[in-house]
Write a protein that holds these residues in place. Structure first.
Motif, mmCIF file in Angstrom:
data_model
loop_
_atom_site.group_PDB
_atom_site.id
_atom_site.type_symbol
_atom_site.label_atom_id
_atom_site.label_comp_id
_atom_site.label_asym_id
_atom_site.label_seq_id
_atom_site.Cartn_x
_atom_site.Cartn_y
_atom_site.Cartn_z
ATOM 1 N N ALA A 14 33.905 36.621 41.262
ATOM 2 C CA ALA A 14 32.467 36.856 41.118
ATOM 3 C C ALA A 14 31.785 36.797 42.481
ATOM 4 O O ALA A 14 30.890 37.599 42.770
ATOM 5 C CB ALA A 14 31.862 35.840 40.158
ATOM 6 N N ASP A 15 32.213 35.859 43.326
ATOM 7 C CA ASP A 15 31.665 35.777 44.685
ATOM 8 C C ASP A 15 32.018 37.033 45.477
ATOM 9 O O ASP A 15 31.194 37.555 46.230
ATOM 10 C CB ASP A 15 32.201 34.551 45.418
ATOM 11 C CG ASP A 15 31.664 33.240 44.879
ATOM 12 O OD1 ASP A 15 30.632 33.247 44.180
ATOM 13 O OD2 ASP A 15 32.292 32.201 45.159
ATOM 14 N N ASP A 16 33.257 37.509 45.318
ATOM 15 C CA ASP A 16 33.670 38.740 45.995
ATOM 16 C C ASP A 16 32.800 39.918 45.559
ATOM 17 O O ASP A 16 32.365 40.714 46.383
ATOM 18 C CB ASP A 16 35.134 39.063 45.713
ATOM 19 C CG ASP A 16 36.095 38.165 46.462
ATOM 20 O OD1 ASP A 16 35.690 37.569 47.474
ATOM 21 O OD2 ASP A 16 37.264 38.086 46.035
ATOM 22 N N ALA A 17 32.533 40.021 44.263
ATOM 23 C CA ALA A 17 31.705 41.117 43.746
ATOM 24 C C ALA A 17 30.297 41.035 44.336
ATOM 25 O O ALA A 17 29.731 42.063 44.729
ATOM 26 C CB ALA A 17 31.658 41.076 42.222
ATOM 27 N N GLN A 41 25.714 53.727 47.068
ATOM 28 C CA GLN A 41 25.176 53.571 45.717
ATOM 29 C C GLN A 41 26.297 53.509 44.676
ATOM 30 O O GLN A 41 26.215 52.745 43.712
ATOM 31 C CB GLN A 41 24.209 54.709 45.399
ATOM 32 C CG GLN A 41 22.918 54.611 46.180
ATOM 33 C CD GLN A 41 22.061 55.860 46.079
ATOM 34 O OE1 GLN A 41 22.460 56.866 45.505
ATOM 35 N NE2 GLN A 41 20.877 55.798 46.666
ATOM 36 N N LYS A 42 27.362 54.272 44.881
ATOM 37 C CA LYS A 42 28.518 54.202 43.981
ATOM 38 C C LYS A 42 29.158 52.822 44.047
ATOM 39 O O LYS A 42 29.540 52.252 43.024
ATOM 40 C CB LYS A 42 29.558 55.261 44.361
ATOM 41 C CG LYS A 42 29.151 56.666 44.035
ATOM 42 C CD LYS A 42 30.218 57.648 44.502
ATOM 43 C CE LYS A 42 29.748 59.073 44.397
ATOM 44 N NZ LYS A 42 30.722 60.027 44.962
ATOM 45 N N ALA A 47 30.306 47.440 41.865
ATOM 46 C CA ALA A 47 30.213 45.984 42.025
ATOM 47 C C ALA A 47 29.443 45.369 40.853
ATOM 48 O O ALA A 47 29.828 44.301 40.354
ATOM 49 C CB ALA A 47 29.552 45.636 43.352
ATOM 50 N N ARG A 48 28.389 46.029 40.415
ATOM 51 C CA ARG A 48 27.641 45.519 39.248
ATOM 52 C C ARG A 48 28.515 45.529 38.005
ATOM 53 O O ARG A 48 28.493 44.591 37.203
ATOM 54 C CB ARG A 48 26.394 46.360 39.008
ATOM 55 C CG ARG A 48 25.288 46.073 39.979
ATOM 56 C CD ARG A 48 24.066 46.872 39.623
ATOM 57 N NE ARG A 48 23.039 46.719 40.637
ATOM 58 C CZ ARG A 48 22.138 47.631 40.906
ATOM 59 N NH1 ARG A 48 22.123 48.777 40.254
ATOM 60 N NH2 ARG A 48 21.234 47.423 41.834
ATOM 61 N N ASP A 49 29.282 46.611 37.818
ATOM 62 C CA ASP A 49 30.192 46.680 36.675
ATOM 63 C C ASP A 49 31.216 45.551 36.727
ATOM 64 O O ASP A 49 31.517 44.931 35.706
ATOM 65 C CB ASP A 49 30.921 48.028 36.630
ATOM 66 C CG ASP A 49 30.007 49.185 36.259
ATOM 67 O OD1 ASP A 49 28.873 48.947 35.780
ATOM 68 O OD2 ASP A 49 30.446 50.348 36.461
ATOM 69 N N LEU A 50 31.731 45.277 37.920
ATOM 70 C CA LEU A 50 32.701 44.192 38.078
ATOM 71 C C LEU A 50 32.062 42.847 37.738
ATOM 72 O O LEU A 50 32.649 42.023 37.041
ATOM 73 C CB LEU A 50 33.263 44.179 39.498
ATOM 74 C CG LEU A 50 34.271 43.083 39.809
ATOM 75 C CD1 LEU A 50 35.477 43.147 38.879
ATOM 76 C CD2 LEU A 50 34.710 43.178 41.266
ATOM 77 N N GLU A 53 31.849 42.495 34.044
ATOM 78 C CA GLU A 53 33.159 42.196 33.433
ATOM 79 C C GLU A 53 33.550 40.742 33.630
ATOM 80 O O GLU A 53 34.228 40.159 32.768
ATOM 81 C CB GLU A 53 34.234 43.079 34.053
ATOM 82 C CG GLU A 53 34.207 44.512 33.602
ATOM 83 C CD GLU A 53 35.302 45.333 34.252
ATOM 84 O OE1 GLU A 53 36.299 44.755 34.713
ATOM 85 O OE2 GLU A 53 35.139 46.566 34.309
ATOM 86 N N LEU A 54 33.141 40.156 34.724
ATOM 87 C CA LEU A 54 33.534 38.786 35.031
ATOM 88 C C LEU A 54 32.687 37.746 34.314
ATOM 89 O O LEU A 54 33.009 36.568 34.333
ATOM 90 C CB LEU A 54 33.477 38.551 36.547
ATOM 91 C CG LEU A 54 34.473 39.381 37.362
ATOM 92 C CD1 LEU A 54 34.205 39.209 38.844
ATOM 93 C CD2 LEU A 54 35.904 39.006 37.024
ATOM 94 N N ARG A 55 31.628 38.173 33.695
ATOM 95 C CA ARG A 55 30.767 37.216 32.963
ATOM 96 C C ARG A 55 31.330 36.898 31.621
ATOM 97 O O ARG A 55 32.024 37.481 30.977
ATOM 98 C CB ARG A 55 29.368 37.816 32.783
ATOM 99 C CG ARG A 55 28.601 37.784 34.062
ATOM 100 C CD ARG A 55 27.208 38.273 33.862
ATOM 101 N NE ARG A 55 26.650 38.553 35.179
ATOM 102 C CZ ARG A 55 25.637 39.343 35.386
ATOM 103 N NH1 ARG A 55 25.055 39.945 34.381
ATOM 104 N NH2 ARG A 55 25.186 39.545 36.570
#
Length: 55
Positions: A14-17, A41-42, A47-50, A53-55
């Protein structure tokens, strides 16, 4: 983010994202090149999608 064994890494994925998201936003803000802005922007979207997923 810190350098460990030649690789930048955070404590968690999550920190990496979050680090990737911040870096992409800085790149987007720092350039006038439309292709670089589009690529940043891509990366922001990925990163937002990642993060989601991590939540």
């Amino acid at each position: 983010m810190e350098l460990r064994n030649g690789v930048y890494s955070s404590q968690t994925r999550a920190d990496d994202a979050e680090d990737i998201l911040r870096l992409a936003r800085r790149i987007e803000a720092a350039t006038d090149d439309p292709q670089i802005k589009a690529d940043a922007q891509k990366i922001v979207r990925l990163a937002r999608d990642l993060e989601d997923e991590l939540r």
